[in-house]
Structures are given as C-alpha cells and as structure tokens.
Enzyme design. Structure first.
Site, PDB file in Angstrom:
ATOM      1  N   TYR A   1       0.832  -1.207   0.000  1.00 52.37           N
ATOM      2  CA  TYR A   1       0.000   0.000   0.000  1.00 52.37           C
ATOM      3  C   TYR A   1       0.860   1.249   0.000  1.00 52.37           C
ATOM      4  CZ  TYR A   1      -4.309  -2.587   0.811  1.00 52.37           C
ATOM      5  OH  TYR A   1      -5.385  -3.407   0.680  1.00 52.37           O
TER       6      TYR A   1
ATOM      7  N   TYR B   1      -6.934  25.914   1.837  1.00 54.35           N
ATOM      8  CA  TYR B   1      -7.641  26.833   2.735  1.00 54.35           C
ATOM      9  C   TYR B   1      -8.680  27.631   1.957  1.00 54.35           C
ATOM     10  CZ  TYR B   1      -4.448  25.718   6.460  1.00 54.35           C
ATOM     11  OH  TYR B   1      -3.773  25.038   7.426  1.00 54.35           O
TER      12      TYR B   1
ATOM     13  N   ASN C   1      -8.470  15.656  20.757  1.00 53.33           N
ATOM     14  CA  ASN C   1      -8.508  15.768  19.308  1.00 53.33           C
ATOM     15  C   ASN C   1      -9.812  15.255  18.706  1.00 53.33           C
ATOM     16  OD1 ASN C   1      -7.202  16.674  17.124  1.00 53.33           O
ATOM     17  ND2 ASN C   1      -5.620  15.090  17.043  1.00 53.33           N
TER      18      ASN C   1
ATOM     19  N   ARG D   1     -13.722  16.522  17.915  1.00 56.59           N
ATOM     20  CA  ARG D   1     -14.628  17.672  17.893  1.00 56.59           C
ATOM     21  C   ARG D   1     -15.830  17.429  18.795  1.00 56.59           C
ATOM     22  NH1 ARG D   1     -16.774  17.539  13.197  1.00 56.59           N
ATOM     23  NH2 ARG D   1     -15.473  15.880  12.389  1.00 56.59           N
TER      24      ARG D   1
ATOM     25  N   ARG E   1      -5.699  27.416  23.874  1.00 56.17           N
ATOM     26  CA  ARG E   1      -6.714  28.412  23.520  1.00 56.17           C
ATOM     27  C   ARG E   1      -6.344  29.149  22.233  1.00 56.17           C
ATOM     28  NH1 ARG E   1      -9.589  29.350  28.516  1.00 56.17           N
ATOM     29  NH2 ARG E   1      -8.343  28.927  30.375  1.00 56.17           N
ATOM     30  N   GLY E   2      -5.671  28.481  21.305  1.00 58.99           N
ATOM     31  CA  GLY E   2      -5.305  29.108  20.026  1.00 58.99           C
ATOM     32  C   GLY E   2      -4.549  30.398  20.250  1.00 58.99           C
TER      33      GLY E   2
ATOM     34  N   ALA F   1      -2.759  29.696  26.533  1.00 60.80           N
ATOM     35  CA  ALA F   1      -2.981  28.374  27.124  1.00 60.80           C
ATOM     36  C   ALA F   1      -2.960  28.471  28.652  1.00 60.80           C
ATOM     37  CB  ALA F   1      -1.888  27.414  26.654  1.00 60.80           C
TER      38      ALA F   1
ATOM     39  N   ALA G   1      -0.226  23.397  14.940  1.00 61.77           N
ATOM     40  CA  ALA G   1       0.070  24.216  16.134  1.00 61.77           C
ATOM     41  C   ALA G   1      -0.137  23.419  17.419  1.00 61.77           C
ATOM     42  CB  ALA G   1      -0.813  25.458  16.161  1.00 61.77           C
TER      43      ALA G   1
ATOM     44  N   ASP H   1      -0.192  20.236  17.894  1.00 59.54           N
ATOM     45  CA  ASP H   1       0.726  19.100  18.053  1.00 59.54           C
ATOM     46  C   ASP H   1       2.117  19.570  18.457  1.00 59.54           C
ATOM     47  OD1 ASP H   1      -1.353  17.356  17.265  1.00 59.54           O
ATOM     48  OD2 ASP H   1      -0.974  17.931  15.183  1.00 59.54           O
TER      49      ASP H   1
HETATM   50  P1  ATP Z   1      -4.647  22.214  15.819  1.00 62.31           P
HETATM   51  O1  ATP Z   1      -5.358  23.229  15.003  1.00 62.31           O
HETATM   52  O2  ATP Z   1      -3.248  21.917  15.360  1.00 62.31           O
HETATM   53  O3  ATP Z   1      -5.482  20.991  16.138  1.00 62.31           O
HETATM   54  P2  ATP Z   1      -5.186  22.846  18.564  1.00 62.31           P
HETATM   55  O4  ATP Z   1      -6.589  23.239  18.351  1.00 62.31           O
HETATM   56  O5  ATP Z   1      -4.940  21.530  19.208  1.00 62.31           O
HETATM   57  O6  ATP Z   1      -4.387  22.949  17.190  1.00 62.31           O
HETATM   58  P3  ATP Z   1      -4.419  25.522  19.269  1.00 62.31           P
HETATM   59  O7  ATP Z   1      -5.005  26.043  20.518  1.00 62.31           O
HETATM   60  O8  ATP Z   1      -4.952  25.969  17.971  1.00 62.31           O
HETATM   61  O9  ATP Z   1      -4.393  23.937  19.399  1.00 62.31           O
HETATM   62  O10 ATP Z   1      -2.846  25.857  19.253  1.00 62.31           O
HETATM   63  C1  ATP Z   1      -1.985  25.409  20.272  1.00 62.31           C
HETATM   64  C2  ATP Z   1      -1.151  26.545  20.816  1.00 62.31           C
HETATM   65  O11 ATP Z   1      -0.323  27.081  19.779  1.00 62.31           O
HETATM   66  C3  ATP Z   1      -1.948  27.704  21.389  1.00 62.31           C
HETATM   67  O12 ATP Z   1      -2.270  27.481  22.746  1.00 62.31           O
HETATM   68  C4  ATP Z   1      -0.990  28.866  21.197  1.00 62.31           C
HETATM   69  O13 ATP Z   1      -0.070  28.935  22.264  1.00 62.31           O
HETATM   70  C5  ATP Z   1      -0.243  28.492  19.915  1.00 62.31           C
HETATM   71  N1  ATP Z   1      -0.916  29.117  18.756  1.00 62.31           N
HETATM   72  C6  ATP Z   1      -1.807  28.556  17.914  1.00 62.31           C
HETATM   73  N2  ATP Z   1      -2.223  29.443  16.975  1.00 62.31           N
HETATM   74  C7  ATP Z   1      -1.569  30.586  17.227  1.00 62.31           C
HETATM   75  C8  ATP Z   1      -1.551  31.895  16.616  1.00 62.31           C
HETATM   76  N3  ATP Z   1      -2.286  32.193  15.546  1.00 62.31           N
HETATM   77  N4  ATP Z   1      -0.757  32.836  17.166  1.00 62.31           N
HETATM   78  C9  ATP Z   1       0.014  32.558  18.231  1.00 62.31           C
HETATM   79  N5  ATP Z   1       0.038  31.368  18.858  1.00 62.31           N
HETATM   80  C10 ATP Z   1      -0.732  30.383  18.363  1.00 62.31           C
HETATM   81 MG    MG Z   2      -6.391  20.068  18.271  1.00 60.81          MG
END
Ligand code: ATP
Ligand code: MG
Length: 336
Positions: A107, A116, A187, A189, A247-248, A252, A277, A279
């Site tokens: 495989y 995007y 991971n 939703r 928290r994106g 965090a 991000a 990971d």
């Molecule tokens: P993924 O989209 O990879 O599944 P996730 O949802 O598990 O990511 P996120 O919270 O999106 O995790 O990102 C993890 C960390 O990376 C955040 O807590 C933040 O510290 C950093 N991060 C992510 N996006 C950004 C950004 N646009 N600017 C700055 N820091 C970011």
């Molecule tokens: Mg995630």
C-alpha cells in the site's frame, strides 16, 4: 504571563515520567500533506500545489519532541515510496527512533491534499484509511519499543483507527506497569458522536491520563460536562493528574489537581498555516516537562513551538529546536 497559586507548588515533582525512563512514543498515522498555494474552494480545477510535506498529527507531535532534544519514537507505517521516505528521513533527522515504523510493500504512504478557504476553513482530499498509514500492528519492533517506553502519547482520533487502537490498548498497560506516564490529546470535535465502544475506550483513556491536552471545547467533550471550571473539576475526579488547555491565539492554561494554575498568553505572530500548532505545542510541553522543567517554563516553550509553527507553510516545517525556540522567545512579543 500571570501566575496564581504558590510558586513552590509549581515546581513540585512532575506527574510525568522523566526522560531517562525511556522514549516518548506516539502511535498513529504518518502522511504527506500537499498544500494548495492559493486560497479558494477545493480541488475541482488544476491549480498550484506545494509539497509533499511530512505530516500526520502523531508524527508532528513526535517530531517536535525529537527536535527539542527529548527521547522520542514513533509507531506507524509508510509505503515503499518517496512519500514514505520523506517522512522517515525527516523523523530520523529530528532525532526520532524510527525502528517501529514499518514499510508496507503493498500500500502507498497516506496523503492529504489541503486547501484553505477564504474564511479559514479547509477542504481536504484524503487517502488514509486505505493506505499504509492505517496498516500496522503489534510486531516485534513495536513490542520491543513499548517494552522500553517511558511515556505514551495518545491522540483521541486514533481510537477510531483499528491498527492504532490495537497497539494503544496493549501499550497503555505495559507503559503504566513500568512506571511510565500517559498523555492524551482528545482531538475529537465536540459534535462528533463515537460509537459506544469507542466512547468507553476514550473515557477510560482520559481517566488514565497523567496529562490531558485539550483544545477549546474538547475540554468539555472529554469531561462530559459544560463549563470550563466544572470540566476541570470533573477531569480531576476521573483521575487526570494535569490539564493544559490550548486556547489558540488566546494562549494556554495549566491546571493541577491541587488548584495551581498558570496562564500564558500567545506570541504575536502572523499566521501562515495553522496546521500542526496544537501538536507542536503538546510535543514541546510534554518534552520540557519530561526534561524536568516547571509547568511555567514548559508552557512558554510550548506556546513558542505552536506559534513558530504557524508562521511556516507545511504542518511540521516550523517545529523548532531548543535554540530556535530560545531565539524565537527573545525576538517575539506576546499578545496582550
Ligand atoms: P490544531 O489546530 O493543530 O489541532 P489545537 O486546536 O490543538 O491545534 P491551538 O489552541 O490551535 O491547538 O494551538 C496550540 C497553541 O499554539 C496555542 O495554545 C498557542 O499557544 C499556539 N498558537 C496557535 N495558533 C496561534 C496563533 N495564531 N498565534 C500565536 N500562537 C498560536
Ligand atoms: Mg487540536
């Protein structure tokens, strides 16, 4: 950065097994990702693409562990093709033990095409379920690796992949029995309904987690209860030892069982490609903790790893070494 709780509690003994016990092991899909260079809707027309980039959430996580100098190893499979070699060579270069990555003679390596859209959402074309990525199992090299593993990191999404589930099911008990620790990135939703068996496995795994790394609403999904404070409390009741909430771009937060809490703001960067991000953040946090850093210091490296990775196109192209993250931290402002 704000710190609540007593400083001394923050440097308390780690709930994670030290690096010397053996490598952090991640189990799951290894893919290449091919990315459209224009923003728009899907793949119905011929268009410019860039890639192959090494990818797969578990592979991104373990790449970040290796680059930061943690002991790291990967379980999964690739095909006997260039896409497979791209991945294995990358992980080797990052210092990851690839002895338990098998090469499937039949495989091809798994792949994902991604484009995007204007609103930031993504269209995908996947070849995963019927690729080498989903065809591995409990072989001698896997058994040998798990026998010396110090920490197992599990992606909740892997539980619906039979080959990953079989390996993880066995591995968690072996790793725990030798004094190793477990981390879980849910991971999954919030809306995703799992079949009852997978749901039960997921809940059990969460309750065994020394470290849980949810992102946004995954926190409530993993806890099975609404509200951040309620969810944190419920998770500790279930047996989780430490929670780091991602928290994106809002940063965090670290929560410990005894009520300590550390918040970090995100670094201020221009987002080029958000994939990976979470990971990179998780791989960096875990590795720093296993190398003996305090939650606060580990969170800073983790936030830097996540932020640095989104500034580069390709899912793991921006994962940083210790030196690269130190340089990034001193050169980059924090968001308010
Ligand atoms: P993924 O989209 O990879 O599944 P996730 O949802 O598990 O990511 P996120 O919270 O999106 O995790 O990102 C993890 C960390 O990376 C955040 O807590 C933040 O510290 C950093 N991060 C992510 N996006 C950004 C950004 N646009 N600017 C700055 N820091 C970011
Ligand atoms: Mg995630």
């Amino acid at each position: 950065m704000t710190t609540t709780g007593i400083e001394s509690r923050i440097t308390m003994a780690s709930v994670l097994a030290p690096d010397q016990l053996g490598p952090t092991v991640c189990v799951g899909e290894i893919l290449v990702e091919i990315v459209a260079t224009t923003v728009g809707d899907g793949f119905l027309d011929a268009q410019p693409l860039v890639g192959p980039f090494p990818s797969g959430a578990p592979a991104i996580f373990i790449s970040q562990c290796g680059r930061l100098g943690g002991s790291a190893a990967m379980v999964g499979a690739v095909g006997d093709d260039d896409f497979g070699r791209v991945n294995v060579e990358r992980l080797k270069r990052d210092g990851v033990d690839v002895s338990a990555i098998s090469v499937d003679g039949e495989y091809p390596t798994g792949s994902a095409f991604v484009r995007y859209r204007q609103d930031g959402s993504r269209d995908f074309v996947y070849n995963i379920a019927k690729s080498a990525a989903a065809r591995f199992g409990w072989t001698k090299p896997v058994s040998d690796l798990i026998g010396r593993c110090g920490h197992l990191h599990v992606m909740g999404s892997a539980l619906s992949v039979p080959s990953a589930r079989d390996v993880i099911d066995k591995a968690v008990y072996i790793v725990k029995a030798r004094g190793g620790s477990i981390s879980v990135d849910p991971n999954i939703r919030k809306e995703l309904k799992l079949d009852q068996d997978t749901e039960e496995r997921f809940a059990k795994l969460v309750s065994m987690a020394d470290l849980l790394l949810p992102s946004g609403e995954e926190l409530e999904r993993a806890a099975g209860i609404e509200g951040e404070a309620n969810a944190i409390q419920r998770l500790f009741q279930m047996g989780v030892k430490e929670v780091v909430l991602k928290r994106g771009a809002d940063g965090a937060t670290y929560f410990s069982r005894d009520g300590a809490r550390v918040d970090v703001s995100a670094f201020s960067v221009e987002e080029v490609d958000p994939t990976g991000a979470g990971d990179c953040f998780g791989g960096a946090y875990l590795t720093c903790r296993r190398l003996g850093m305090s939650p606060e210091e580990a969170l800073t490296y983790a936030a830097a790893a996540g932020a640095r990775n989104v500034t580069v196109r390709g899912p793991m192209e921006g994962a940083g070494t210790r030196g690269e993250l130190d340089a990034f931290i001193s050169a980059t402002e924090r968001r308010a």
